[in-house]
Design an enzyme around this catalytic site. Structure first.
Site, mmCIF file in Angstrom:
data_model
loop_
_atom_site.group_PDB
_atom_site.id
_atom_site.type_symbol
_atom_site.label_atom_id
_atom_site.label_comp_id
_atom_site.label_asym_id
_atom_site.label_seq_id
_atom_site.Cartn_x
_atom_site.Cartn_y
_atom_site.Cartn_z
ATOM 1 N N GLU A 106 27.540 12.482 33.361
ATOM 2 C CA GLU A 106 25.849 12.526 33.151
ATOM 3 C C GLU A 106 25.284 10.725 33.795
ATOM 4 O OE1 GLU A 106 23.872 15.003 32.867
ATOM 5 O OE2 GLU A 106 25.523 16.289 32.099
ATOM 6 N N SER A 107 24.516 10.563 33.139
ATOM 7 C CA SER A 107 23.629 9.188 33.500
ATOM 8 C C SER A 107 24.386 7.986 33.204
ATOM 9 C CB SER A 107 22.218 9.314 32.954
ATOM 10 O OG SER A 107 21.442 10.263 33.280
#
Length: 167
Positions: A106-107
């Site tokens: 993810e981020s």
């Protein structure tokens, strides 16, 4: 709602999510580092001592921040030197996390990727204002109303390339 305002809305929502993820990541790193600043002796400690510390500390941090499961890898000189899994991969079934459990990064990967790209830009190996297509040979852009020929490295780094959100 016209296409332009739709993309603006999606853009603002994605920035909000990215900002929240980065703030949480930053708070986590700062809180962990302040809880136990690393001394010179600890920095030079053998791997076994450091990993024993991680085995002791990580479950407490996970409990404090309500993190159900995590995989951690230590990399030195480009080689994985240690991995460990903590907690649960699935709380509902009680399935434990393993080092083979697939996770989405993810981020958290965004600042690491940006750092690497900026290092390459400092070395003159990447031009931030060149089309990104000249660097990404084996990747295709998702469908978009924007021309993939015009998307630059800088636009990708600043999340203003016009690419749609992906999962």
């Amino acid at each position: 709602m016209n296409t332009k305002s739709m993309y603006k809305s999606i853009y603002l929502k994605s920035w909000g999510r990215i900002l929240i993820a980065m703030i949480i990541s930053f708070i986590f790193v700062v809180s962990v580092s302040r809880l136990h600043p690393i001394t010179k002796a600890e920095k030079d400690a053998p791997l076994e001592i450091f990993t024993a510390y991680l085995d002791e500390r990580i479950p407490d941090i996970m409990k404090d921040y309500n993190i159900p499961g995590a995989n951690i890898a230590l990399v030195k000189d480009g080689e994985v030197i240690w991995t460990e899994a903590y907690g649960y991969a699935d709380l509902e079934t009680g399935r434990k996390m393993t080092t083979d459990t697939y996770l989405r990064v993810e981020s958290i990967s965004k600042p690491v990727t940006a750092w690497g790209i900026m290092k390459l830009a400092e070395q003159g190996k990447i031009d931030l204002d060149s089309p990104v297509k000249q660097y990404l040979k084996s990747w295709s852009f998702p469908e978009s109303v924007f021309s993939e020929e015009d998307i630059t490295v800088r636009q990708l780094l600043s999340h203003c390339s016009g690419l749609p959100l992906g999962d």
